[in-house]
Design a protein around this motif. Sequence first.
Motif, PDB file in Angstrom:
ATOM      1  N   ARG A 200      28.101  34.405  35.221  1.00 29.87           N
ATOM      2  CA  ARG A 200      29.161  33.708  35.949  1.00 29.87           C
ATOM      3  C   ARG A 200      30.477  33.738  35.161  1.00 29.87           C
ATOM      4  NH1 ARG A 200      25.022  29.664  36.445  1.00 29.87           N
ATOM      5  NH2 ARG A 200      23.939  29.817  38.441  1.00 29.87           N
ATOM      6  N   GLN A 201      30.370  33.491  33.852  1.00 31.82           N
ATOM      7  CA  GLN A 201      31.578  33.489  33.028  1.00 31.82           C
ATOM      8  C   GLN A 201      32.257  34.855  33.031  1.00 31.82           C
ATOM      9  OE1 GLN A 201      33.165  30.918  31.545  1.00 31.82           O
ATOM     10  NE2 GLN A 201      31.643  29.644  32.597  1.00 31.82           N
ATOM     11  N   LEU A 202      31.456  35.922  32.977  1.00 29.66           N
ATOM     12  CA  LEU A 202      32.041  37.264  33.019  1.00 29.66           C
ATOM     13  C   LEU A 202      32.804  37.492  34.319  1.00 29.66           C
ATOM     14  CD1 LEU A 202      29.212  39.515  31.519  1.00 29.66           C
ATOM     15  CD2 LEU A 202      31.508  39.168  30.578  1.00 29.66           C
ATOM     16  N   ILE A 203      32.190  37.068  35.440  1.00 24.25           N
ATOM     17  CA  ILE A 203      32.846  37.246  36.733  1.00 24.25           C
ATOM     18  C   ILE A 203      34.132  36.424  36.804  1.00 24.25           C
ATOM     19  CG2 ILE A 203      32.611  36.787  39.213  1.00 24.25           C
ATOM     20  CD1 ILE A 203      29.667  37.525  38.951  1.00 24.25           C
ATOM     21  N   LEU A 204      34.093  35.167  36.341  1.00 23.11           N
ATOM     22  CA  LEU A 204      35.277  34.307  36.378  1.00 23.11           C
ATOM     23  C   LEU A 204      36.387  34.854  35.492  1.00 23.11           C
ATOM     24  CD1 LEU A 204      33.608  30.770  36.340  1.00 23.11           C
ATOM     25  CD2 LEU A 204      34.823  31.845  38.240  1.00 23.11           C
ATOM     26  N   GLN A 205      36.008  35.315  34.296  1.00 21.21           N
ATOM     27  CA  GLN A 205      37.016  35.868  33.396  1.00 21.21           C
ATOM     28  C   GLN A 205      37.673  37.101  33.998  1.00 21.21           C
ATOM     29  OE1 GLN A 205      35.042  36.546  29.652  1.00 21.21           O
ATOM     30  NE2 GLN A 205      34.571  34.362  29.363  1.00 21.21           N
ATOM     31  N   HIS A 206      36.836  37.973  34.547  1.00 21.75           N
ATOM     32  CA  HIS A 206      37.371  39.195  35.140  1.00 21.75           C
ATOM     33  C   HIS A 206      38.253  38.863  36.348  1.00 21.75           C
ATOM     34  CE1 HIS A 206      37.522  43.423  36.353  1.00 21.75           C
ATOM     35  NE2 HIS A 206      37.360  42.977  37.597  1.00 21.75           N
ATOM     36  N   SER A 207      37.800  37.944  37.207  1.00 24.27           N
ATOM     37  CA  SER A 207      38.557  37.588  38.409  1.00 24.27           C
ATOM     38  C   SER A 207      39.891  36.957  38.054  1.00 24.27           C
ATOM     39  CB  SER A 207      37.735  36.636  39.287  1.00 24.27           C
ATOM     40  OG  SER A 207      36.556  37.264  39.719  1.00 24.27           O
ATOM     41  N   THR A 208      39.891  36.072  37.055  1.00 26.35           N
ATOM     42  CA  THR A 208      41.141  35.405  36.646  1.00 26.35           C
ATOM     43  C   THR A 208      42.150  36.432  36.144  1.00 26.35           C
ATOM     44  OG1 THR A 208      39.932  33.403  36.067  1.00 26.35           O
ATOM     45  CG2 THR A 208      42.124  33.674  35.106  1.00 26.35           C
TER      46      THR A 208
ATOM     47  N   TYR B 269      42.213  39.608  36.819  1.00 27.08           N
ATOM     48  CA  TYR B 269      42.580  40.519  37.900  1.00 27.08           C
ATOM     49  C   TYR B 269      43.615  39.874  38.819  1.00 27.08           C
ATOM     50  CZ  TYR B 269      41.957  44.218  41.321  1.00 27.08           C
ATOM     51  OH  TYR B 269      42.184  45.285  42.165  1.00 27.08           O
ATOM     52  N   LEU B 270      43.400  38.602  39.178  1.00 30.06           N
ATOM     53  CA  LEU B 270      44.350  37.895  40.050  1.00 30.06           C
ATOM     54  C   LEU B 270      45.688  37.694  39.356  1.00 30.06           C
ATOM     55  CD1 LEU B 270      41.934  35.256  41.626  1.00 30.06           C
ATOM     56  CD2 LEU B 270      42.893  37.281  42.735  1.00 30.06           C
ATOM     57  N   THR B 271      45.629  37.441  38.055  1.00 34.60           N
ATOM     58  CA  THR B 271      46.881  37.285  37.291  1.00 34.60           C
ATOM     59  C   THR B 271      47.697  38.567  37.310  1.00 34.60           C
ATOM     60  OG1 THR B 271      45.835  35.641  35.860  1.00 34.60           O
ATOM     61  CG2 THR B 271      47.844  36.704  35.034  1.00 34.60           C
ATOM     62  N   ASP B 272      47.007  39.725  37.149  1.00 37.68           N
ATOM     63  CA  ASP B 272      47.697  41.022  37.178  1.00 37.68           C
ATOM     64  C   ASP B 272      48.359  41.254  38.532  1.00 37.68           C
ATOM     65  OD1 ASP B 272      46.920  41.472  34.601  1.00 37.68           O
ATOM     66  OD2 ASP B 272      45.230  42.787  35.126  1.00 37.68           O
ATOM     67  N   ILE B 273      47.657  40.915  39.613  1.00 39.34           N
ATOM     68  CA  ILE B 273      48.226  41.105  40.954  1.00 39.34           C
ATOM     69  C   ILE B 273      49.424  40.172  41.152  1.00 39.34           C
ATOM     70  CG2 ILE B 273      47.796  40.834  43.433  1.00 39.34           C
ATOM     71  CD1 ILE B 273      44.943  41.749  42.970  1.00 39.34           C
ATOM     72  N   GLU B 274      49.307  38.934  40.647  1.00 36.47           N
ATOM     73  CA  GLU B 274      50.412  37.977  40.791  1.00 36.47           C
ATOM     74  C   GLU B 274      51.656  38.456  40.048  1.00 36.47           C
ATOM     75  OE1 GLU B 274      51.162  33.158  40.582  1.00 36.47           O
ATOM     76  OE2 GLU B 274      49.341  34.018  39.727  1.00 36.47           O
ATOM     77  N   ILE B 275      51.472  39.070  38.887  1.00 41.74           N
ATOM     78  CA  ILE B 275      52.610  39.629  38.145  1.00 41.74           C
ATOM     79  C   ILE B 275      53.303  40.721  38.963  1.00 41.74           C
ATOM     80  CG2 ILE B 275      53.240  41.002  36.116  1.00 41.74           C
ATOM     81  CD1 ILE B 275      51.060  39.446  34.586  1.00 41.74           C
ATOM     82  N   LYS B 276      52.486  41.606  39.592  1.00 41.81           N
ATOM     83  CA  LYS B 276      53.053  42.656  40.441  1.00 41.81           C
ATOM     84  C   LYS B 276      53.805  42.055  41.626  1.00 41.81           C
ATOM     85  CE  LYS B 276      49.409  46.047  39.409  1.00 41.81           C
ATOM     86  NZ  LYS B 276      48.297  46.836  39.976  1.00 41.81           N
TER      87      LYS B 276
ATOM     88  N   ASN C 209      47.507  44.489  48.782  1.00 40.33           N
ATOM     89  CA  ASN C 209      46.543  43.968  49.764  1.00 40.33           C
ATOM     90  C   ASN C 209      45.172  44.636  49.605  1.00 40.33           C
ATOM     91  OD1 ASN C 209      47.254  41.911  51.773  1.00 40.33           O
ATOM     92  ND2 ASN C 209      49.069  43.191  52.071  1.00 40.33           N
ATOM     93  N   LYS C 210      45.196  45.940  49.385  1.00 38.15           N
ATOM     94  CA  LYS C 210      43.938  46.658  49.186  1.00 38.15           C
ATOM     95  C   LYS C 210      43.231  46.185  47.926  1.00 38.15           C
ATOM     96  CE  LYS C 210      45.123  50.946  51.614  1.00 38.15           C
ATOM     97  NZ  LYS C 210      45.383  52.409  51.472  1.00 38.15           N
ATOM     98  N   GLU C 211      44.023  45.990  46.863  1.00 33.39           N
ATOM     99  CA  GLU C 211      43.423  45.519  45.605  1.00 33.39           C
ATOM    100  C   GLU C 211      42.808  44.141  45.769  1.00 33.39           C
ATOM    101  OE1 GLU C 211      46.419  45.706  42.640  1.00 33.39           O
ATOM    102  OE2 GLU C 211      46.512  47.897  42.621  1.00 33.39           O
ATOM    103  N   LEU C 212      43.471  43.306  46.579  1.00 30.05           N
ATOM    104  CA  LEU C 212      42.943  41.954  46.783  1.00 30.05           C
ATOM    105  C   LEU C 212      41.696  41.967  47.651  1.00 30.05           C
ATOM    106  CD1 LEU C 212      43.580  39.034  46.056  1.00 30.05           C
ATOM    107  CD2 LEU C 212      44.818  38.823  48.220  1.00 30.05           C
ATOM    108  N   ASP C 213      41.649  42.896  48.636  1.00 32.69           N
ATOM    109  CA  ASP C 213      40.458  42.999  49.488  1.00 32.69           C
ATOM    110  C   ASP C 213      39.265  43.545  48.708  1.00 32.69           C
ATOM    111  OD1 ASP C 213      41.719  42.025  51.673  1.00 32.69           O
ATOM    112  OD2 ASP C 213      42.241  43.985  52.515  1.00 32.69           O
ATOM    113  N   LYS C 214      39.533  44.460  47.798  1.00 32.90           N
ATOM    114  CA  LYS C 214      38.478  45.032  46.958  1.00 32.90           C
ATOM    115  C   LYS C 214      38.854  44.813  45.503  1.00 32.90           C
ATOM    116  CE  LYS C 214      37.203  48.556  50.339  1.00 32.90           C
ATOM    117  NZ  LYS C 214      37.047  50.015  50.603  1.00 32.90           N
ATOM    118  N   PRO C 215      38.604  43.604  45.041  1.00 33.24           N
ATOM    119  CA  PRO C 215      39.159  43.203  43.741  1.00 33.24           C
ATOM    120  C   PRO C 215      38.614  43.977  42.561  1.00 33.24           C
ATOM    121  CG  PRO C 215      37.604  41.571  44.550  1.00 33.24           C
ATOM    122  CD  PRO C 215      37.837  42.538  45.665  1.00 33.24           C
TER     123      PRO C 215
END
Length: 481
Positions: A96-104, A106-113, A146-152
């Motif tokens: 779970r921690q690996l998934i949360l770390q990766h998701s956080t 990944y979402l941060t990178d998209i938010e920067i873009k 949008n594509k990156e967010l649909d397939k994170p």
Amino acid sequence: MATATAAGKARCVTCGKEKSTVRCDGCSQPFCINHFGHHRQELDKQLGEIEVNRDLFRKTLTDQSTKPENLTLMKQIDEWEQDSIAKIRQTANDARQLILQHSTKYLTDIEIKLNKLTEQLRESRAENDFFEADLQRWNKQLTQMNKELDKPSTIKIQHGSTPLINSIRVNISVSTHLPNLGIDAKWVQQGVTVAGGNGQGNANNQFSTPYSMYIDEDETMYIADRNNHRIVEWKRGAPNGQIVAGENGAGNQDNQLNHPRSVIVDKVNDCFIISDTDNRRVVRWPRQNGTSGQTIISNITCVGLAMDNEGHLYVCDHYKYEVTRWKMGDTNGIVVAGGNGEGNQLDQLKTPWSIFVDGDNSLYISEYANHRVMKWMKDAKEGIVVAGGQGQGNGPTQLSYPTGVVVDQLGNVYVVDNGNSRVMRWCRHATQGSIIVGDSKPGAGANQLSSPLDLSFDQQGNLYVVDHGNHRVQKFNIDST
């Protein structure tokens, strides 16, 4: 309790005087009035002793549930359960921690873009400085986000080949020994048909050349119905059987058998082990609603099967002239008897048929073509003749094509003398055997057998014989007298 019957004048069995006596209905002895009372008191005393012993036994029986050995075993299971749960929880939390770390991340990178795009749009709007190419570029960036967010990500759950926890199994050893029958045990010569006996056929109350049987503690029989390519369960007292393996015609598919010759029950794994002879394989078939089997040994022409108290499987190879021992999951068996080519020397076998394993893991092997039964002690390099071995014949020292074999606690050998249509007992160290059931000639009478192939005993010592030529199983009750 003794009751009195008037007996007139006779000598009292206690005082020896001739008096008016009464006869005890229990022991049929005459007692004078005084001594009959004493006799009743003695019987009352003995009854009291039995009741005391009964109460002591009940306490012992109650104490069994809290035996220290049982409590220790329960503690081991509890510890295994707690350790296993802890490992599973820790592994799940790490995942779970690996998934949360990766998701956080990944979402941060998209938010920067997204923030960068927003800034570009704001500046262009403020300065009114943009062209069609800018609009296409910004649209492309937004579509990509949008594509990156649909397939994170490409996150997948993989199941490792190495088990996370070690499995445990409760292995309850059930003694393969027969009841202590004793050398004086006899059987009623008139047998009773308890399975089949309705002619040759494939109906649920018929067999077609049955080969072998396994009898359970509740006297349920499992019979290899060879020419019907099936295993039949026949409960005590039932008018017909129920098919538990096969019944889909002769074939080599997972749900088929082809002339099975032997069946035993693996209690620990709750399955049948079947020698699927003409498919040259040994099959494991679930007991509970099993619709197909799994091949556990291939390329073997097997007739006899046996299992020891440790769960090892013993398989006799009819044409390799050897018996091998297998652990569940093994890809190769270990030769434990024979393996020195076809012959009649002590280190050789010739057409081994049936196997019995005693509590010391000694093997008893009936040799169909050598007309003898051999005992191979554990790790022995050669066997000992314990029945027959004097050439084919019907004399007391001979056997003719022996098949099924079992051994009691005293080491007495019970063997189906197929060629003579009888069952014989060879007492331990004896040089000759004795007939226990079967007439001198083959036949279909209650006291006759026709080419019998296998035998077994229930817990009371009653004898069961697979009467191959008569397509039935005969039960010969032990003579209680």
